[in-house]
Every structure is written in structure tokens, then in C-alpha cells.
Enzyme design. Structure first.
Site, PDB file in Angstrom:
ATOM      1  N   ARG A 142      21.768  17.530  27.619  1.00 24.64           N
ATOM      2  CA  ARG A 142      22.249  18.899  27.379  1.00 24.64           C
ATOM      3  C   ARG A 142      21.461  19.535  26.232  1.00 24.64           C
ATOM      4  NH1 ARG A 142      27.559  19.845  23.760  1.00 24.64           N
ATOM      5  NH2 ARG A 142      27.767  22.083  23.956  1.00 24.64           N
ATOM      6  N   ASN A 153      33.716  15.234  15.930  1.00 27.53           N
ATOM      7  CA  ASN A 153      32.908  16.335  16.462  1.00 27.53           C
ATOM      8  C   ASN A 153      33.701  16.900  17.626  1.00 27.53           C
ATOM      9  OD1 ASN A 153      31.151  18.153  17.562  1.00 27.53           O
ATOM     10  ND2 ASN A 153      29.372  16.789  17.535  1.00 27.53           N
ATOM     11  N   HIS A 183      29.020  18.419  13.000  1.00 30.13           N
ATOM     12  CA  HIS A 183      28.286  19.133  14.046  1.00 30.13           C
ATOM     13  C   HIS A 183      26.832  18.706  13.990  1.00 30.13           C
ATOM     14  CE1 HIS A 183      31.774  21.482  14.859  1.00 30.13           C
ATOM     15  NE2 HIS A 183      31.886  21.719  13.563  1.00 30.13           N
ATOM     16  N   ILE A 184      26.309  18.360  15.136  1.00 29.23           N
ATOM     17  CA  ILE A 184      24.911  17.936  15.227  1.00 29.23           C
ATOM     18  C   ILE A 184      23.986  19.100  14.864  1.00 29.23           C
ATOM     19  CG2 ILE A 184      23.129  17.155  16.852  1.00 29.23           C
ATOM     20  CD1 ILE A 184      25.510  15.781  18.411  1.00 29.23           C
ATOM     21  N   SER A 185      24.282  20.253  15.431  1.00 24.72           N
ATOM     22  CA  SER A 185      23.465  21.442  15.184  1.00 24.72           C
ATOM     23  C   SER A 185      24.015  22.194  13.964  1.00 24.72           C
ATOM     24  CB  SER A 185      23.495  22.358  16.404  1.00 24.72           C
ATOM     25  OG  SER A 185      24.810  22.842  16.631  1.00 24.72           O
ATOM     26  N   ARG A 210      30.214  30.648  16.908  1.00 30.06           N
ATOM     27  CA  ARG A 210      30.240  29.268  16.385  1.00 30.06           C
ATOM     28  C   ARG A 210      30.411  29.241  14.872  1.00 30.06           C
ATOM     29  NH1 ARG A 210      28.489  26.290  20.897  1.00 30.06           N
ATOM     30  NH2 ARG A 210      27.045  27.517  22.169  1.00 30.06           N
ATOM     31  N   GLU A 257      34.630  16.672   9.629  1.00 30.68           N
ATOM     32  CA  GLU A 257      34.142  17.498  10.740  1.00 30.68           C
ATOM     33  C   GLU A 257      32.619  17.369  10.814  1.00 30.68           C
ATOM     34  OE1 GLU A 257      35.218  21.599  10.188  1.00 30.68           O
ATOM     35  OE2 GLU A 257      33.824  22.291  11.732  1.00 30.68           O
ATOM     36  N   ALA A 275      33.153  22.528  21.160  1.00 21.34           N
ATOM     37  CA  ALA A 275      33.580  23.934  21.207  1.00 21.34           C
ATOM     38  C   ALA A 275      35.033  24.126  20.772  1.00 21.34           C
ATOM     39  CB  ALA A 275      33.364  24.483  22.612  1.00 21.34           C
ATOM     40  N   TYR A 298      20.300  19.735  20.539  1.00 21.12           N
ATOM     41  CA  TYR A 298      21.060  18.526  20.193  1.00 21.12           C
ATOM     42  C   TYR A 298      20.210  17.252  20.152  1.00 21.12           C
ATOM     43  CZ  TYR A 298      24.998  21.628  21.145  1.00 21.12           C
ATOM     44  OH  TYR A 298      25.879  22.683  21.121  1.00 21.12           O
ATOM     45  N   PRO A 351      34.447  17.965  23.942  1.00 19.85           N
ATOM     46  CA  PRO A 351      33.886  18.344  25.232  1.00 19.85           C
ATOM     47  C   PRO A 351      32.361  18.459  25.248  1.00 19.85           C
ATOM     48  CG  PRO A 351      34.964  20.212  24.185  1.00 19.85           C
ATOM     49  CD  PRO A 351      35.339  18.991  23.396  1.00 19.85           C
ATOM     50  N   ASN A 352      31.812  18.001  26.345  1.00 21.84           N
ATOM     51  CA  ASN A 352      30.380  18.082  26.670  1.00 21.84           C
ATOM     52  C   ASN A 352      29.501  17.118  25.879  1.00 21.84           C
ATOM     53  OD1 ASN A 352      30.689  20.260  28.626  1.00 21.84           O
ATOM     54  ND2 ASN A 352      31.197  21.524  26.852  1.00 21.84           N
ATOM     55  N   ARG A 366      23.477  29.674  14.634  1.00 17.61           N
ATOM     56  CA  ARG A 366      23.611  29.938  16.069  1.00 17.61           C
ATOM     57  C   ARG A 366      24.490  31.162  16.322  1.00 17.61           C
ATOM     58  NH1 ARG A 366      25.042  24.526  19.003  1.00 17.61           N
ATOM     59  NH2 ARG A 366      24.410  25.821  20.786  1.00 17.61           N
ATOM     60  N   ASP A 374      46.258  21.941  13.488  1.00 17.62           N
ATOM     61  CA  ASP A 374      47.606  21.458  13.145  1.00 17.62           C
ATOM     62  C   ASP A 374      47.672  19.931  13.151  1.00 17.62           C
ATOM     63  OD1 ASP A 374      48.423  24.062  12.904  1.00 17.62           O
ATOM     64  OD2 ASP A 374      49.597  24.103  14.769  1.00 17.62           O
ATOM     65  N   HIS A 402      35.956  25.851  17.487  1.00 13.22           N
ATOM     66  CA  HIS A 402      35.970  27.307  17.319  1.00 13.22           C
ATOM     67  C   HIS A 402      37.172  27.969  17.983  1.00 13.22           C
ATOM     68  CE1 HIS A 402      31.947  26.174  16.241  1.00 13.22           C
ATOM     69  NE2 HIS A 402      31.629  25.845  17.476  1.00 13.22           N
TER      70      HIS A 402
HETATM   71  C1  DQA Z   1      28.614  21.093  18.270  1.00 11.20           C
HETATM   72  C2  DQA Z   1      28.528  22.600  17.999  1.00 11.20           C
HETATM   73  C3  DQA Z   1      29.534  23.373  18.834  1.00 11.20           C
HETATM   74  O1  DQA Z   1      29.417  24.762  18.588  1.00 11.20           O
HETATM   75  C4  DQA Z   1      29.281  23.124  20.311  1.00 11.20           C
HETATM   76  O2  DQA Z   1      30.252  23.781  21.093  1.00 11.20           O
HETATM   77  C5  DQA Z   1      29.188  21.674  20.661  1.00 11.20           C
HETATM   78  C6  DQA Z   1      28.487  20.778  19.743  1.00 11.20           C
HETATM   79  C7  DQA Z   1      27.530  20.314  17.520  1.00 11.20           C
HETATM   80  O3  DQA Z   1      27.652  19.094  17.434  1.00 11.20           O
HETATM   81  O4  DQA Z   1      26.525  20.907  17.057  1.00 11.20           O
HETATM   82  O5  DQA Z   1      29.623  21.250  21.712  1.00 11.20           O
HETATM   83  O6  DQA Z   1      29.880  20.628  17.787  1.00 11.20           O
END
Ligand code: DQA
Length: 146
Positions: A19, A77, A103-105, A114, A101, A80, A24, A11-12, A110, A90, A83
Site C-alpha cells: 500500500r 497505530n 504513525h509511520i508517515s 490527517r 500513538e 485512519a 509507508y 485498518p489497512n 499530508r 475514550d 482521525h
Molecule cells: C497512518 C497515518 C494515517 O493517517 C493513515 O490513515 C494510516 C496510517 C501512518 O502510520 O502513517 O492508515 O497511521
């Protein structure tokens, strides 16, 4: 037949580039796709690159990767859902492909919500905090794994 690696975004992440660029960066998801296709090609793989805002769709796609012959792995990725999602935990556990897995950040720098990931205990590896190039690192990690 060319093996296909999956790169799945939650998502997002469709909003990448606009964003919170201070977190990011200004790279768009289309740029990420280009980067992933190039990195996958260097490993001799095709790349199935997708994004969804829906948790169940990520579950379905993980199952699909699990059914795909010779799939070298999944770069995920989950945004959210990382978390919150026992369902993704599963699904990763249920499929016989390595999932990295990403994560960009650096989620650990943070908010505390997270800091916990439902995915990490079942992930083959984790790439956190290297920005968008982290996707390429994850693909390289899968390639190194063989
Ligand atoms: C994220 C980190 C997550 O906490 C956040 O909800 C995202 C992006 C990252 O790529 O840093 O949507 O997965």
C-alpha cells in the site's frame, strides 16, 4: 511472570509493503512484528502484536491491555481511526496503561484531515514520521518510562 507489551495496528496496516510504498515504505507488517518482538525482548517483555480492520476490536484490545497485569503499555497505530474515533479516545482514557500513538508517515505533511488526532490528547506519547522504526522508538519510550 514476563510482562507483555501490546502493539496494536488498525485498518489497512495489513497491506503494509504494497500500500502506497512511497508513503509507508516496502516493509511488511510481518517485518514490523519481528522488529517489535526484538525491541520488546530487549526490554525483557513479551509482545502481543495484532492488527484489525475493525474499530471495536481495537477498543476491546485496549480494554484487554488494561486488564493485563504488569502491562508496560500499548503501542497503537490506529491508522485512519486516529482521525475519526471518539471511541478509541475514550478507551485510551479509560484504561490505566500508557498508550503511545504511532504513525509511520508524518501525518502533518499530508492532507489536512490527517492533522487532527482524537488520540493525542490522551496518549502518553506520540511518534510520527520516522517510518517503521517509529514502532521501536515507541517501545523504547515505554521502556524508558519504566
Ligand atoms: C497512518 C497515518 C494515517 O493517517 C493513515 O490513515 C494510516 C496510517 C501512518 O502510520 O502513517 O492508515 O497511521
Amino acid at each position: 511472570m514476563t510482562a507483555t507489551v501490546f502493539v496494536l495496528n488498525g485498518p489497512n496496516l495489513n497491506l503494509l509493503g504494497t500500500r502506497r510504498p512511497e508513503v509507508y515504505g516496502s516493509t511488511t507488517l510481518a517485518d514490523v512484528e519481528e522488529l517489535c518482538r526484538a525491541e520488546a525482548a530487549a526490554a525483557g517483555w513479551a509482545c502481543e502484536f495484532r492488527q484489525t480492520n475493525h474499530e471495536g476490536e481495537l477498543v476491546d484490545w485496549l480494554h484487554e491491555a488494561g486488564r493485563t497485569p504488569d502491562c508496560p503499555g500499548v503501542v497503537l497505530n490506529a491508522g485512519a481511526y486516529t482521525h475519526t474515533s471518539v471511541a478509541l479516545h475514550d478507551a485510551i482514557e479509560a484504561v490505566d496503561v500508557p498508550v503511545v500513538e504511532v504513525h509511520i508517515s508524518n501525518v502533518h505533511r499530508r492532507e489536512s484531515f490527517r492533522h487532527h488526532s482524537y488520540l493525542s490528547p490522551v496518549a502518553a506519547g506520540i511518534v510520527v514520521g520516522f517510518g517503521v522504526p517509529g514502532y521501536a522508538l515507541a517501545l523504547r519510550g515505554l521502556a524508558t518510562r519504566g
